[in-house]
Design a protein around this motif. Sequence first.
Motif, short mmCIF file in Angstrom:
data_model
loop_
_atom_site.label_atom_id
_atom_site.label_comp_id
_atom_site.label_asym_id
_atom_site.label_seq_id
_atom_site.Cartn_x
_atom_site.Cartn_y
_atom_site.Cartn_z
N ALA A 1 1.15 -1.29 -0.17
CA ALA A 1 -0.16 -0.02 0.16
C ALA A 1 0.63 1.35 -0.27
CB ALA A 1 -0.59 -0.08 1.21
N ALA A 2 1.79 1.00 0.57
CA ALA A 2 2.84 2.52 0.74
C ALA A 2 3.11 2.40 -0.50
CB ALA A 2 4.22 1.84 2.06
N ALA A 3 3.91 1.42 -0.81
CA ALA A 3 4.54 1.63 -2.82
C ALA A 3 3.20 1.83 -3.24
CB ALA A 3 5.35 0.47 -3.56
N MET A 4 1.90 1.54 -3.55
CA MET A 4 0.86 2.25 -4.20
C MET A 4 1.08 3.37 -4.18
SD MET A 4 -1.00 -0.88 -6.22
CE MET A 4 -2.41 0.36 -6.64
N ALA A 5 1.00 4.66 -2.76
CA ALA A 5 0.97 5.62 -2.87
C ALA A 5 1.67 6.66 -3.33
CB ALA A 5 0.87 5.74 -0.78
N SER A 6 3.49 5.84 -3.23
CA SER A 6 4.20 6.17 -4.15
C SER A 6 3.59 6.38 -5.72
CB SER A 6 5.65 5.61 -3.49
OG SER A 6 6.33 6.02 -4.44
#
Length: 456
Positions: free
Chosen positions: A272-277
């Motif tokens: 999810a963090a990678a998606m936000a980036s």
Amino acid sequence: MGKSVSEALFDVTPQIEALAKKCEENNEIEKELYIKYEVKRGLRDLNGKGVLAGLTNVSDVRAKKIVNGEEVPCEGNLYYRGYNVKDLVNGFLKKEHYGFEEIAYLLLFGELPNESELREFHDVLVERRTLPPTFVRDVIMKAPSKDMMNSLSRSILNLYSYDEKADDTSIPNVLRQCLNLISQFPMLMVYGYHAYHYRMGEDLFIYAPDPALSTAENILMMLRKDKKYTKLEAKILDMALVLHMDHGGGNNSTFTTHVVTSSGTDTYSTMAAAMASLKGPKHGGANIKVTQMFEDMKQHLTDWEDRDEVKAYLEALLDKKAFDQKGLIYGMGHAVYSISDPRADIFRAFVAQLAREKHCEKEYALYALVEELAPKVIGEKRKIYKGVNANVDFYSGLVYSMLGLPKELYTPIFATARIVGWSAHRLEELKNVDKIIRPAYKSLAPHRAYVEMEDR
């Protein structure tokens, strides 16, 4: 009538404006101080060379070579596990089979699969192309978002609740989770898109993946009401997925994967963090900005073939007088490549082929003209420290538009590919580094004595 409390939540009030001004005033740092303290802003120096923050076997980006003991720019190359991506693409195109599953195996396990290994891996992915019971109804259909990246992120985080071993960070368990997500991403993306448009009054159709189809074929089949697609469409989408799978350990979303993994958190939070980036317009969202820029350009040009008129529009972009007034020509330039982006090079040939099939030759010619003129205009207008070239986002948006894919899915398709790279890097970080990533920041704020309320 006054606004309700919930409506007020979304207003920027005069009080917030005043507080925001304080934020700006008290957060500004003089640009010269970054030079004085040798801070590598963006973790890159003035020549674009990145700060070495880790080691990886997953992929490599090469844009320089050594000549007479000095580094000089060269044609860009991208390597997956040591294999040139151009050779990999040529390999599966020559054999006339889809490449996503083969190259995903390579990135995850370090070797190209033989025929039996590839069949077995395909079967592993097929059996995981499913979602928990009622997940579509309870998660995807509930409060669907117009932004598919946010919809995907919410779905990923919700999958945590369905996993009895969600916090187990052992390699076998994380691999299981990653394989699940790689298989589920196309469904999460397409179903989220359909759910939102159903709320907007359109027909709802949810198709299950076909086990006989590749990842690219399933995306097109599930997305279209009639389930139809051409072989060329599936082949080009498959190639796009391969080209977007990974791009070294230092790109923003992959570095995010390493950083968040190093904290010891679970796979769902990491992805999810990678998606936000990836959602950001400077990263995965760039292809949407490219297409929006060209739409604006076509509206303002009287002759798409007039070199002087196109050049004037590009100058207006850089002068912050056109499009979004950000002073950027989207799709041009890259943090690493200075002469060519190998992914754009591969795309270019297929874009021309697809343009002929879709009768979009005039539009393709405009893209080609901008690709030719933009580096010259940027060189005249900006002080640049390395060459400027078209990057993969320059052509990917055009490809997706000719494939008839909705703009809302441009970046999610990028994510559907990049989840493979994120998975490979997460597994690599867990295997090799047991230390949280924590770079240093120098504080510039002077120490101050506390002031009592009545004395302020």
